[in-house]
Design an enzyme around this catalytic site. Structure first.
Site, short mmCIF file in Angstrom:
data_model
loop_
_atom_site.label_atom_id
_atom_site.label_comp_id
_atom_site.label_asym_id
_atom_site.label_seq_id
_atom_site.Cartn_x
_atom_site.Cartn_y
_atom_site.Cartn_z
N ASN A 9 47.53 39.54 36.25
CA ASN A 9 46.30 39.37 36.15
C ASN A 9 46.01 37.74 35.57
O ASN A 9 46.34 37.20 34.60
CB ASN A 9 45.46 40.30 34.73
N ARG A 89 44.95 41.92 40.09
CA ARG A 89 43.52 42.21 39.57
C ARG A 89 42.90 40.83 40.09
O ARG A 89 43.08 39.78 40.00
CB ARG A 89 43.29 41.98 37.96
N HIS A 178 34.34 45.05 35.51
CA HIS A 178 35.12 45.90 34.81
C HIS A 178 35.36 47.27 35.53
O HIS A 178 35.51 48.33 34.70
CB HIS A 178 34.63 46.21 33.47
N ARG A 239 28.86 35.90 25.36
CA ARG A 239 27.82 35.82 26.37
C ARG A 239 26.55 36.43 26.00
O ARG A 239 26.58 37.42 25.56
CB ARG A 239 28.41 36.73 27.73
N GLU A 383 43.86 49.44 32.51
CA GLU A 383 43.58 48.98 33.81
C GLU A 383 44.55 48.81 34.48
O GLU A 383 44.78 48.96 35.80
CB GLU A 383 42.69 47.60 33.36
#
Ligand code: AMP
Length: 396
Positions: A9, A89, A178, A239, A383
């Protein structure tokens, strides 16, 4: 013999790596190269729960870091010789990718094309792919996209009410992110309910530093809160989530911001951090709020209020709910956020079991709802395992 997948990742200044046992999702070795491209580049990894840390040369780049990671893995020969694939990823798959895919020239070209929409992520994902292909030339490399799970969203959910040609000519639409996490916890919830995922209506809330919520009807994603980029929807660590779209123009025209300053403000200086002026870390804010810090409390109240609104909206569209799932660092661990959220949703048939809610933390997964409630789960996401399992589809 066990088979392992190397899962990579690549972020803008980091590479997370993990060796994953394909059958069980167990990770005997995982690590992180961070601060790449700076004077404090370093590499740490954990093998059988023992942490090893080391410096990297100043300004180590992704390519060099991957070479070091490959060398490090070679020292664990009993693991590395059983690696049968590399799973990558990739953040943005645009409309090209509805599933994970074996990486070839065409796939690289398509990922390059989506880089415009994810300039912070896809170019480094590509660097990672390229470097890993050099380091592991004999293994199949598979791209697993954060957006793929949401490619089932219907047009009326993924379009913005903008002039249609912006979608046709420039691909401006909602994509969602996600996806691997939502997919994983949806599967786990279906298993716990002893139902096929295709028969489940779920709401899954991934609450970490980035946050998103998904409406899943009959096992397929029909809506999600992140949009064209991972900025829309819920309030996040730094965010802003949903705002009036006129605000950026106001900041630029009336307050003299540049476009890149606006982007920095919305992505890195807003959310929990922007309101609390303290931290983007939920743990710190919970502690500070307990000690009477009003800005910390306000940040948490806003975070929770927005979550409640989204759950309400998705209850309306998902059909009869089979389960609500919390995941991500906050969703898996914060009994406070879960309790404060669900206590506002009792009139919609959701109620927690206070004890189970307090117990279900730190990597545990299970039911946290009261017997009289629709099922609510906290599920530790994985994940890497989704990526490993998808990669195994290409190992023959
Ligand atoms: P992630 O991006 O999924 O790693 O999640 C990071 C977020 O999880 C941060 O806001 C952390 O503060 C939050 N988090 C991790 N552990 C806890 C905890 N025990 N209680 C509350 N929040 C937590």
């Amino acid at each position: 013999m066990d088979q392992y997948v190397l899962v990579l990742n690549c972020g803008s200044s980091s590479i997370k790596f993990a060796i994953i046992e394909a059958k069980t999702g167990r990770s005997p070795l995982h690590g992180l190269a961070e601060n790449l491209g700076t004077v404090s580049s370093k590499l740490g990894f954990s093998y059988q729960h023992k942490q090893h840390d080391g410096e990297l040369p100043v300004n180590t780049d992704h390519q060099q870091a991957l070479a070091v990671i490959a060398d490090t893995l070679k020292q664990f020969e009993h693991l590395s010789r059983r690696i049968v694939a590399v799973g990558h990823r990739v953040v943005h798959g645009g409309e090209y990718f509805t599933h994970s895919t074996l990486i070839d020239e065409q796939v690289i070209h398509a990922i390059e094309k989506t880089s415009l929409m994810a300039p912070l992520h896809n170019p480094v994902n590509l660097t990672g792919i390229n470097s890993a292909q050099n380091a592991f030339p004999h293994l199949p490399h598979i791209a697993v996209f954060d957006t793929a799970f949401f490619q089932t969203m219907p047009k009326h959910a993924y379009l913005y009410a903008l002039p249609y040609e912006l979608y046709q000519q420039h691909n401006i639409r909602r994509y969602g992110f996600h996806g691997t996490s939502h997919y994983y916890v949806a599967h786990e919830a279906a298993k716990a309910l002893k139902k096929a995922l295709g028969n489940c209506n779920l709401i899954t809330a991934h609450l970490g530093n980035g946050c998103s919520i998904a409406a899943i009807r009959q096992g397929k994603a029909i809506d999600t809160s992140l949009g064209f980029t991972p900025l829309e929807g819920l309030m996040m660590g730094t965010r802003c989530g949903d705002i009036d779209p006129s605000i950026p123009a106001y900041l630029i025209e009336q307050l003299g911001y540049s476009a890149s300053e606006v982007s920095e403000l919305l992505n890195k200086e807003s959310g929990l951090l922007g309101i609390s002026k303290l931290s983007n870390d939920c743990r710190t804010l919970e502690q500070q709020a307990k000690e009477g810090n009003l800005q910390a409390k306000l940040a948490l109240d806003m975070f929770i209020y927005r979550l409640v609104k989204y759950i309400g909206a998705y209850l309306a569209v998902v059909g009869t709910l089979d389960a609500l799932v919390f995941t991500g660092g906050i969703g898996e661990n914060s009994a406070y956020v879960r309790e404060s959220t669900i206590s506002q949703l009792q009139h919609l048939g959701l109620e927690l079991d206070a004890e189970k809610n307090l117990e279900m933390r730190f990597g545990q997964s299970g039911l946290i709802s009261h017997n009289s409630s629709k099922p609510i789960f906290a599920i530790a996401t994985n994940e890497e395992w989704v990526i490993a399992k998808d990669a195994m589809l290409y190992v023959h």
